[in-house]
Design a protein around this motif. Structure first.
Motif, PDB file in Angstrom:
ATOM      1  N   GLY A 156       0.828  -1.256  -0.032  1.00 31.81           N
ATOM      2  CA  GLY A 156       0.020  -0.003   0.077  1.00 31.81           C
ATOM      3  C   GLY A 156       0.828   1.301  -0.011  1.00 31.81           C
ATOM      4  N   CYS A 157       0.439   2.418  -0.569  1.00 30.88           N
ATOM      5  CA  CYS A 157       1.081   3.493  -0.426  1.00 30.88           C
ATOM      6  C   CYS A 157       1.638   3.762   0.993  1.00 30.88           C
ATOM      7  CB  CYS A 157       0.202   4.674  -0.796  1.00 30.88           C
ATOM      8  SG  CYS A 157       0.930   6.390  -0.064  1.00 30.88           S
ATOM      9  N   SER A 158       3.157   3.898   0.992  1.00 28.89           N
ATOM     10  CA  SER A 158       3.864   3.905   2.411  1.00 28.89           C
ATOM     11  C   SER A 158       3.604   5.238   3.059  1.00 28.89           C
ATOM     12  CB  SER A 158       5.234   3.772   2.207  1.00 28.89           C
ATOM     13  OG  SER A 158       5.683   4.450   1.067  1.00 28.89           O
ATOM     14  N   TYR A 159       3.105   6.202   2.520  1.00 25.63           N
ATOM     15  CA  TYR A 159       2.509   7.402   3.292  1.00 25.63           C
ATOM     16  C   TYR A 159       1.161   6.688   4.022  1.00 25.63           C
ATOM     17  CZ  TYR A 159      -0.702  11.786   3.443  1.00 25.63           C
ATOM     18  OH  TYR A 159      -1.517  12.434   3.863  1.00 25.63           O
ATOM     19  N   VAL A 160       0.330   6.360   3.342  1.00 29.24           N
ATOM     20  CA  VAL A 160      -1.241   6.013   3.896  1.00 29.24           C
ATOM     21  C   VAL A 160      -0.809   5.059   5.067  1.00 29.24           C
ATOM     22  CG1 VAL A 160      -2.877   4.095   3.319  1.00 29.24           C
ATOM     23  CG2 VAL A 160      -2.610   6.274   1.813  1.00 29.24           C
ATOM     24  N   SER A 191      -9.252  11.003  -3.035  1.00 28.88           N
ATOM     25  CA  SER A 191      -8.436  11.709  -3.931  1.00 28.88           C
ATOM     26  C   SER A 191      -7.690  10.533  -4.666  1.00 28.88           C
ATOM     27  CB  SER A 191      -7.347  12.352  -3.201  1.00 28.88           C
ATOM     28  OG  SER A 191      -6.786  11.697  -2.038  1.00 28.88           O
ATOM     29  N   CYS A 192      -7.138   9.576  -4.058  1.00 27.66           N
ATOM     30  CA  CYS A 192      -6.789   8.332  -4.809  1.00 27.66           C
ATOM     31  C   CYS A 192      -7.299   6.970  -3.939  1.00 27.66           C
ATOM     32  CB  CYS A 192      -5.323   8.321  -4.633  1.00 27.66           C
ATOM     33  SG  CYS A 192      -4.552   7.795  -3.177  1.00 27.66           S
ATOM     34  N   ASP A 193      -7.204   5.883  -4.746  1.00 26.57           N
ATOM     35  CA  ASP A 193      -7.533   4.627  -4.288  1.00 26.57           C
ATOM     36  C   ASP A 193      -7.307   4.295  -2.871  1.00 26.57           C
ATOM     37  OD1 ASP A 193      -8.751   4.083  -6.616  1.00 26.57           O
ATOM     38  OD2 ASP A 193      -7.652   2.682  -7.317  1.00 26.57           O
ATOM     39  N   MET A 194      -5.908   4.558  -2.552  1.00 24.09           N
ATOM     40  CA  MET A 194      -5.394   4.275  -1.288  1.00 24.09           C
ATOM     41  C   MET A 194      -5.971   5.096  -0.245  1.00 24.09           C
ATOM     42  SD  MET A 194      -3.175   1.951  -1.286  1.00 24.09           S
ATOM     43  CE  MET A 194      -3.344   0.413  -2.408  1.00 24.09           C
ATOM     44  N   VAL A 195      -6.204   6.341  -0.322  1.00 25.13           N
ATOM     45  CA  VAL A 195      -6.641   7.118   1.000  1.00 25.13           C
ATOM     46  C   VAL A 195      -8.277   6.668   1.016  1.00 25.13           C
ATOM     47  CG1 VAL A 195      -5.080   9.135   0.961  1.00 25.13           C
ATOM     48  CG2 VAL A 195      -6.949   9.264  -0.373  1.00 25.13           C
ATOM     49  N   GLN A 196      -8.602   6.267  -0.069  1.00 24.09           N
ATOM     50  CA  GLN A 196     -10.115   5.978   0.123  1.00 24.09           C
ATOM     51  C   GLN A 196     -10.350   4.594   0.992  1.00 24.09           C
ATOM     52  OE1 GLN A 196     -12.004   3.923  -3.061  1.00 24.09           O
ATOM     53  NE2 GLN A 196     -14.037   4.737  -2.604  1.00 24.09           N
ATOM     54  N   GLY A 215       5.403  15.838  -7.732  1.00 24.16           N
ATOM     55  CA  GLY A 215       5.219  14.386  -7.369  1.00 24.16           C
ATOM     56  C   GLY A 215       4.115  14.318  -6.176  1.00 24.16           C
ATOM     57  N   SER A 216       4.283  13.049  -5.800  1.00 20.93           N
ATOM     58  CA  SER A 216       3.380  12.419  -4.692  1.00 20.93           C
ATOM     59  C   SER A 216       3.604  13.594  -3.591  1.00 20.93           C
ATOM     60  CB  SER A 216       3.695  11.385  -4.055  1.00 20.93           C
ATOM     61  OG  SER A 216       4.080  10.414  -5.134  1.00 20.93           O
ATOM     62  N   LEU A 217       2.792  13.336  -2.642  1.00 25.66           N
ATOM     63  CA  LEU A 217       2.813  14.154  -1.337  1.00 25.66           C
ATOM     64  C   LEU A 217       4.129  14.277  -0.604  1.00 25.66           C
ATOM     65  CD1 LEU A 217       0.436  14.938   1.319  1.00 25.66           C
ATOM     66  CD2 LEU A 217       2.158  13.339   2.210  1.00 25.66           C
ATOM     67  N   ILE A 224       8.206  10.378  -6.111  1.00 24.18           N
ATOM     68  CA  ILE A 224       7.094   9.385  -6.204  1.00 24.18           C
ATOM     69  C   ILE A 224       6.882   8.392  -5.101  1.00 24.18           C
ATOM     70  CG2 ILE A 224       5.542   7.997  -7.689  1.00 24.18           C
ATOM     71  CD1 ILE A 224       6.284   9.171 -10.005  1.00 24.18           C
ATOM     72  N   ILE A 225       6.050   8.411  -4.220  1.00 24.47           N
ATOM     73  CA  ILE A 225       5.997   7.445  -3.075  1.00 24.47           C
ATOM     74  C   ILE A 225       5.790   6.076  -3.797  1.00 24.47           C
ATOM     75  CG2 ILE A 225       4.746   6.767  -0.955  1.00 24.47           C
ATOM     76  CD1 ILE A 225       4.467   9.737  -0.383  1.00 24.47           C
ATOM     77  N   SER A 226       6.225   4.834  -3.432  1.00 23.21           N
ATOM     78  CA  SER A 226       5.942   3.737  -3.797  1.00 23.21           C
ATOM     79  C   SER A 226       4.497   3.401  -3.943  1.00 23.21           C
ATOM     80  CB  SER A 226       6.615   2.551  -2.968  1.00 23.21           C
ATOM     81  OG  SER A 226       7.054   2.877  -2.023  1.00 23.21           O
ATOM     82  N   PHE A 227       4.098   2.737  -5.018  1.00 24.21           N
ATOM     83  CA  PHE A 227       2.537   2.227  -5.120  1.00 24.21           C
ATOM     84  C   PHE A 227       1.803   3.412  -5.477  1.00 24.21           C
ATOM     85  CE2 PHE A 227       4.600  -0.975  -2.475  1.00 24.21           C
ATOM     86  CZ  PHE A 227       4.729  -2.102  -3.572  1.00 24.21           C
ATOM     87  N   CYS A 228       2.168   4.728  -5.699  1.00 24.04           N
ATOM     88  CA  CYS A 228       1.570   5.687  -5.872  1.00 24.04           C
ATOM     89  C   CYS A 228       1.095   5.768  -7.560  1.00 24.04           C
ATOM     90  CB  CYS A 228       2.176   7.034  -5.694  1.00 24.04           C
ATOM     91  SG  CYS A 228       1.077   8.542  -6.175  1.00 24.04           S
ATOM     92  N   ASP A 229      -0.188   5.109  -7.931  1.00 21.65           N
ATOM     93  CA  ASP A 229      -0.415   5.268  -9.068  1.00 21.65           C
ATOM     94  C   ASP A 229      -0.489   6.318 -10.055  1.00 21.65           C
ATOM     95  OD1 ASP A 229      -0.367   2.174  -9.377  1.00 21.65           O
ATOM     96  OD2 ASP A 229      -2.337   1.988  -8.673  1.00 21.65           O
TER      97      ASP A 229
HETATM   98  S1  SF4 Z   1      -1.695  10.284  -4.453  1.00 21.53           S
HETATM   99 FE1  SF4 Z   1       0.006   8.768  -3.986  1.00 21.53          FE
HETATM  100  S2  SF4 Z   1       1.171   9.480  -2.450  1.00 21.53           S
HETATM  101 FE2  SF4 Z   1      -0.973  10.413  -2.220  1.00 21.53          FE
HETATM  102  S3  SF4 Z   1      -1.843   8.971  -0.766  1.00 21.53           S
HETATM  103 FE3  SF4 Z   1      -2.615   8.354  -2.939  1.00 21.53          FE
HETATM  104  S4  SF4 Z   1      -0.870   6.575  -3.499  1.00 21.53           S
HETATM  105 FE4  SF4 Z   1      -0.359   7.957  -1.766  1.00 21.53          FE
END
Ligand code: SF4
Ligand code: SF4
Lengths: 444, 384
Positions: free
Chosen positions: B74-78, B101-106, B239-241, B325-330
């Motif tokens: 999963g996104c390592s930030y999440v 905003s993206c799948d991962m945060v959802q 890039g990513s966050l 870019i954070i890994s797995f950030c599509d």
């Molecule tokens: S946009 Fe990318 S960095 Fe931001 S939460 Fe989603 S996957 Fe993670």
């Protein structure tokens, strides 16, 4: 990479074995039409095939092409080509498979000869995407149309309610259904523009009727798998979904699913199981390793049968009023979303699929499934490159544990065999079987 | 540590922000609502009488607590954010707002609220494309959001108060743009890491105090600094966050100046004002959905969607672009190859750092940054 002994999958049903003749016949028909330069769409799961059929449009599924490339072991070639262009190895391998395919095509000026189906995927005149279930599925066609193929794109964007709002609240339903309806309307207008045809609603209604008839047989077939011993396993399941993508709305598909239904019913009546001595009944979560469907036969050799799968699992949602066929598509999409919602969508809320595929067993549904299918365990395929389908498995494992059902989570991929190792997977499966052996079957 | 006293003050405040917010909560009796990403307007949270708090991660901290609930892929930030919640560091939150905003945060939203329910939580759903139907959906979503906030706090979000709040946040935006303009100078009058430190304070300080901080920074820089010092290569970071100054510092240590950006906490959010039009809901939609350039929103194929980055690179006279870019950030990984090529066509080399939200191994990243800075130096020498 040493070749896996699980590559070749054995199907058990006569009907699915017959697909060997049926599908090539279908593909040949499509190929012939392609040569006469008819419009061709590349589509994503989530685009209602019935609509495409009503426009008499030729279509291909890059996702399904990915599974075929995977099962013929050519996917890594395409994936590596895409990686060479800067696409990350973490991206969905169906995506990178297509990207690599497009890249080689562009470089060589003709469809790559590595393609496992004759003629490969044809030259599309449009891309029909769908953001249902994951974001790669709209970024993907956006990128293809930016980088490789300068053709128009329409991506549909069906959103589903999060798990903690009430979809039965008419305001919430209205909010989401308005989006679905307008989105579908946009798709229809796009198709009308790019095919030069007007949508024939009567034809669409007929196609939907046929499609739903076929799906009803398929749903009933799946329910038959509650029987002990289980009359049908995962290799047949994953093969038999293919006509849903290409042939729904045709009499041939109705015949196919009717036949499969009768064959499975007959097996239930005669108590013919998939394995001689059925010891364990499993639920499968995630996408299958298409390059190694023989994995399921391997499980069967240990007395374990997969009785239900979470992916592509069709539901009850299609019995809708066909009077207004577009509204019918909206209605079946929404009904399924609501059903999924009732079943628990805390980790996978985006299941708002206008197409015929179902999928996903929500965590609240687990108890029912475990009971009705007499399950002893769960196997979960954690696909590194498809987080959309596999993210949430840990949560599902937690919920299953509360029901006393053990799970095995193993990591690999749906299309890229480079992440697979027979030896490792066998060790883990053996350990898991021992865990199950230590418990009494859930259904008894 | 920055030699700018205002930035040093921001850094001090940021380091203790959890404690400060809890104090604020105690004193004011107002609930704290944590949020990620900027689709759900923090202005609304304020007007409803709550304290908006932008949740940030702690890059590099282990996230193993999350393993029991979410997969390693999963996104390592999440994962990092959720690990904070599991460690109890966010227990002071009364509410949580997460945008789709993206799948991962959802999915983070579902898992978080399932295992650690909060008195108030809301997923703000966001369409993936800009279409007329998506705009209408977004506006309805804004109204649902407004209603849910009002229900939670019992305070009505009136048009007048919302207009006031937007006007205040526009004043902040104007100051931020002024600060950004100081980076048009060569060398820039405020460094990238300093700018980010200030912006991070905006994620939790009451807006009046944040505005004051920005004004102090402008005044201090106006007094102290003139364009002097070495002229180093200028970069834009995309890039990513990035919610920690560590990465910008690494770039600065490698010998370049971050003078522009295109990522979540940066110019993107502040470059335009929220129009104070008759229909404020429409204005919020335009600002937070239509004009908010983020790769998570599909704006159709082609290069037009990258042009604003190229324009910004030209405006800020950068020598190159560093992607993070954070890994797995599509959303970002999909855009990278196209962006890289369009930038190259326009004469901007690009370096991509693919990282698991830890900036480690620092040595390896530093070496790559240094090599890139050397390349930019030679490019600048050639072109000047
Ligand atoms: S946009 Fe990318 S960095 Fe931001 S939460 Fe989603 S996957 Fe993670
Ligand atoms: S759901 Fe998974 S396999 Fe399908 S397109 Fe999305 S990431 Fe790929």
């Amino acid at each position: 990479m040493t070749a896996s002994e699980m590559r070749r999958a054995k199907r058990h049903l006569e009907t699915t074995r017959k697909m060997k003749d049926m599908l090539p016949r279908f593909f040949m028909r499509a190929l012939e039409r392609r040569f006469s330069n008819e419009p061709l769409a590349w589509c994503m799961v989530g685009v209602p095939p019935e609509l495409l059929k009503a426009f008499d449009l030729l279509w291909e599924w890059p996702e399904n092409f990915g599974t075929i490339c995977a099962s013929r072991l050519v996917a890594p070639d395409f994936i590596k080509a895409a990686e060479g262009d800067g696409y990350s190895p973490e991206l969905c391998t169906y995506v990178t498979n297509t990207m690599g395919y497009c890249k080689l095509w562009k470089e060589r000026g003709e469809p790559p000869e590595e393609s496992p189906i004759p003629g490969g995927m044809g030259n599309p005149s449009m891309l029909l995407g769908s953001g249902f279930i994951c974001e790669p599925r709209y970024k993907w066609f956006q990128a293809i149309a930016t980088r490789y193929l300068d053709v128009p794109v329409y991506s549909s964007d069906p959103l589903a309610p999060p798990w903690d709002v009430d979809p039965h609240d008419p305001r919430i339903a209205g909010h989401y259904k308005a989006l679905l309806r307008e989105d579908l309307q946009g798709q229809v207008e796009f198709l009308e523009r790019h095919t030069g045809k007007k949508l024939d609603l009567d034809l669409l209604r007929e196609i939907l009727a046929l499609s739903h008839k076929a799906l009803a047989y398929w749903r009933d077939t799946l329910y038959l798998r509650k029987a002990i011993p289980c009359p049908m396993g995962a290799t047949d399941y994953f093969s038999a979904i293919i006509p849903q993508m290409y042939m729904v709305g045709e009499q041939e598909a109705v015949d196919f699913y009717r036949e499969i239904y009768h064959e499975v019913k007959d097996r239930v009546e005669r108590k013919i199981g998939i394995v001689e001595e059925e010891k364990y009944r499993l639920i499968w979560f995630g996408l299958p390793p298409w390059f190694n469907l023989g994995f399921f036969n391997y499980l069967e050799s240990l007395g374990a049968v997969v009785a239900i799968e979470s992916t592509y699992n069709v539901g009850d949602w299609f019995e809708v009023d066909l009077d207004d066929p577009l509204e019918a598509i909206v209605e079946r999409t929404w009904r399924r979303a609501v059903k999924m919602h009732e079943y628990g969508t805390e980790v996978m809320p985006e299941l708002c699929n206008p197409a015929v595929f179902g999928g996903f067993v929500g965590s609240r549904m687990l108890e029912e499934v475990v009971r009705e299918y007499s399950l002893n365990g769960a196997i979960m395929h954690l696909t590194r490159s498809c987080r959309a389908v596999s993210f949430g498995e840990v949560h599902t494992r937690n919920r299953l544990a509360e029901l006393g059902v053990p799970s095995l989570i193993f990591e690999s991929d749906m299309a890229d065999p480079r992440l697979w190792s027979d030896a490792q997977i066998k060790t883990r499966v053996h350990a898991f079987i021992e865990t199950m052996a230590g418990r009494s079957p859930a259904g008894s | 540590m920055s030699e700018l006293a205002t930035v040093a003050r921001a850094a001090e405040l940021n380091a203790q922000k959890e404690a400060h917010v809890q104090e604020l909560r105690r004193e004011s009796g107002r609930p704290v609502i944590g949020y990620l990403c900027c689709f759900a307007p923090p202005e609304m949270i304020r007007v409803a009488g709550a304290i908006p708090y932008r949740i940030t991660g702690r890059p590099g901290e282990p996230t193993s607590e999350a393993d029991a609930y979410m997969e390693p892929y999963g996104c390592s930030y999440v994962r990092n954010i959720f690990a904070q919640a599991l460690k109890g560091r966010l227990d002071f939150l009364d509410g949580l707002v997460i945008s789709h905003s993206c799948d991962m945060v959802q999915r983070l939203y579902g898992i978080w609220t399932y295992y650690r329910p909060l008195p108030y939580s809301r997923l703000f759903n966001v369409p993936h494309q800009v279409t007329p139907q998506a705009e209408r959906f977004f506006m309805r979503e804004l109204l649902f959001f407004k209603e849910s906030l009002e229900q939670f706090t019992g305070q009505e979000i009136t048009k007048e108060r919302l207009a006031e709040e937007i006007a205040l946040s526009n004043r902040i935006r104007a100051r931020i743009r002024e600060l950004y303009r100081l980076r048009l100078e060569h060398p820039p009058l405020i460094r990238g890491s300093e700018m980010l430190e200030l912006l991070l304070a905006g994620g939790w300080l009451p807006p009046e105090e944040f505005l004051k901080l920005l004004e102090d920074a402008l005044e201090e820089i106006g007094k102290k600094r003139a364009a002097q010092g070495p002229q180093r290569p200028r970069v834009l970071v995309w890039g990513s966050l990035l919610d920690d100054v560590a990465f910008y510092r690494m770039i600065e240590e490698a010998g370049a100046d971050v003078v522009a950006d295109d990522n979540c906490i940066g110019f993107r959010v502040f470059e335009k004002d929220i129009p104070l039009s008759e229909d404020l809901v429409e204005a919020l939609k335009d600002h937070y959905f239509i004009n908010f350039q983020c790769p998570r929103t599909d704006r159709g194929p082609g290069r037009a969607r990258f042009d604003y980055i190229i324009q910004r690179a030209q405006e800020y006279n950068v020598d190159g672009v560093i992607g993070y870019i954070i890994s797995f950030c599509d959303p970002h990984k999909f855009d990278y190859p196209d962006l890289r090529d369009y930038l190259r066509e326009s004469g901007f080399p690009m370096l991509l750092i693919d990282d698991n939200y830890s900036f480690a191994p620092a040595g390896a990243i530093q070496t790559r940054l240094q090599a890139f800075v050397e390349l930019l130096k030679s490019g600048r020498a050639l072109s000047s």
